[in-house]
Design a protein around this motif. Sequence first.
Motif, mmCIF file in Angstrom:
data_model
loop_
_atom_site.group_PDB
_atom_site.id
_atom_site.type_symbol
_atom_site.label_atom_id
_atom_site.label_comp_id
_atom_site.label_asym_id
_atom_site.label_seq_id
_atom_site.Cartn_x
_atom_site.Cartn_y
_atom_site.Cartn_z
ATOM 1 N N VAL A 36 4.296 1.829 -7.574
ATOM 2 C CA VAL A 36 3.746 3.136 -7.948
ATOM 3 C C VAL A 36 2.298 3.209 -7.475
ATOM 4 O O VAL A 36 1.523 2.272 -7.672
ATOM 5 C CB VAL A 36 3.805 3.342 -9.476
ATOM 6 N N CYS A 37 1.955 4.338 -6.851
ATOM 7 C CA CYS A 37 0.580 4.520 -6.389
ATOM 8 C C CYS A 37 -0.273 5.051 -7.550
ATOM 9 O O CYS A 37 0.044 6.110 -8.113
ATOM 10 C CB CYS A 37 0.533 5.503 -5.228
ATOM 11 N N PRO A 38 -1.350 4.329 -7.922
ATOM 12 C CA PRO A 38 -2.191 4.780 -9.039
ATOM 13 C C PRO A 38 -3.047 5.989 -8.660
ATOM 14 O O PRO A 38 -3.574 6.661 -9.542
ATOM 15 C CB PRO A 38 -3.070 3.561 -9.342
ATOM 16 N N ALA A 39 -3.161 6.278 -7.359
ATOM 17 C CA ALA A 39 -4.002 7.405 -6.934
ATOM 18 C C ALA A 39 -3.200 8.704 -6.874
ATOM 19 O O ALA A 39 -3.562 9.696 -7.495
ATOM 20 C CB ALA A 39 -4.637 7.106 -5.572
ATOM 21 N N CYS A 40 -2.077 8.701 -6.129
ATOM 22 C CA CYS A 40 -1.329 9.962 -5.929
ATOM 23 C C CYS A 40 0.005 9.976 -6.672
ATOM 24 O O CYS A 40 0.759 10.943 -6.568
ATOM 25 C CB CYS A 40 -1.118 10.217 -4.435
ATOM 26 N N ASN A 41 0.291 8.879 -7.409
ATOM 27 C CA ASN A 41 1.494 8.788 -8.249
ATOM 28 C C ASN A 41 2.815 8.747 -7.483
ATOM 29 O O ASN A 41 3.883 8.893 -8.082
ATOM 30 C CB ASN A 41 1.545 9.926 -9.280
ATOM 31 N N HIS A 79 0.827 -1.209 0.000
ATOM 32 C CA HIS A 79 0.000 0.000 0.000
ATOM 33 C C HIS A 79 0.864 1.262 0.000
ATOM 34 O O HIS A 79 1.957 1.280 0.552
ATOM 35 C CB HIS A 79 -0.934 0.004 1.227
ATOM 36 N N CYS A 80 0.312 2.305 -0.589
ATOM 37 C CA CYS A 80 1.002 3.592 -0.667
ATOM 38 C C CYS A 80 1.205 4.159 0.738
ATOM 39 O O CYS A 80 0.255 4.248 1.518
ATOM 40 C CB CYS A 80 0.177 4.559 -1.512
ATOM 41 N N ARG A 81 2.440 4.554 1.053
ATOM 42 C CA ARG A 81 2.718 5.122 2.372
ATOM 43 C C ARG A 81 2.186 6.554 2.484
ATOM 44 O O ARG A 81 2.114 7.118 3.564
ATOM 45 C CB ARG A 81 4.232 5.106 2.641
ATOM 46 N N ASN A 82 1.818 7.116 1.355
ATOM 47 C CA ASN A 82 1.307 8.488 1.344
ATOM 48 C C ASN A 82 -0.217 8.532 1.509
ATOM 49 O O ASN A 82 -0.727 9.300 2.324
ATOM 50 C CB ASN A 82 1.718 9.170 0.035
ATOM 51 N N CYS A 83 -0.943 7.645 0.768
ATOM 52 C CA CYS A 83 -2.403 7.738 0.796
ATOM 53 C C CYS A 83 -3.103 6.417 1.083
ATOM 54 O O CYS A 83 -4.325 6.378 1.221
ATOM 55 C CB CYS A 83 -2.927 8.335 -0.509
ATOM 56 N N GLY A 84 -2.361 5.308 1.155
ATOM 57 C CA GLY A 84 -2.959 4.036 1.547
ATOM 58 C C GLY A 84 -3.552 3.216 0.416
ATOM 59 O O GLY A 84 -3.966 2.079 0.618
HETATM 60 ZN ZN LIG Z 1 -0.782 7.171 -2.933
#
Ligand SMILES: [Zn+2]
Length: 181
Positions: A31-36, A8-13
């Motif tokens: 790569v986070c598909p939500a916040c890149n 999971h993204c450490r920035n937005c989950g």
């Molecule tokens: Zn993210």
Amino acid sequence: MQRSLIKHCRNCGTAVVYRVPDDGDTRERAVCPACNTIHYENPLNVVGTVPVWGDQVLLCKRNIEPRWGKWTLPAGFMELNETTAQGAERETDEEAGAHIAMGPLFAVLNVRRVGQVHLFYRATLLSDQFNPGTETIEARLFTEAEVPWEDIAFRTVKETLEHYFADRRAGRFVLHTLDIV
Ligand SMILES: [Zn+2]
């Protein structure tokens, strides 16, 4: 002991996807598909010592997995805000309760398969009294002939010990750089 992949993204989950980023990179990244956000994963440093008392070397019997009950040199993951030598000294205190005078860097071992670099420093014990921490069943001294070679926990420790005794026989210590494959 391959490190687990980032989930999971450490920035937005959001659940990450592994792909080559669009920024000219050539490797797959999480790569986070939500916040890149791109999560880079790099090797970790393991730092430790070869603590010596006369013709004996200090080994610790592991009270933790992996390799519970096997023998190792005192070593562990380097922490933030410390030098490699400070980390090696700290691990020696934590695992063996041993008081040492730090010596020079002795071995650098690349363990590519698990993404680790192990660094061992030579060290001189200031006492033969130990006070092992909870990660250690027993801390004791071994002459070269007594070393339990079949029960050494890690290849990096075995190689470091072999080079230590070989250098001592040769009457000179050099820095060893080794790739563990
Ligand atoms: Zn993210």
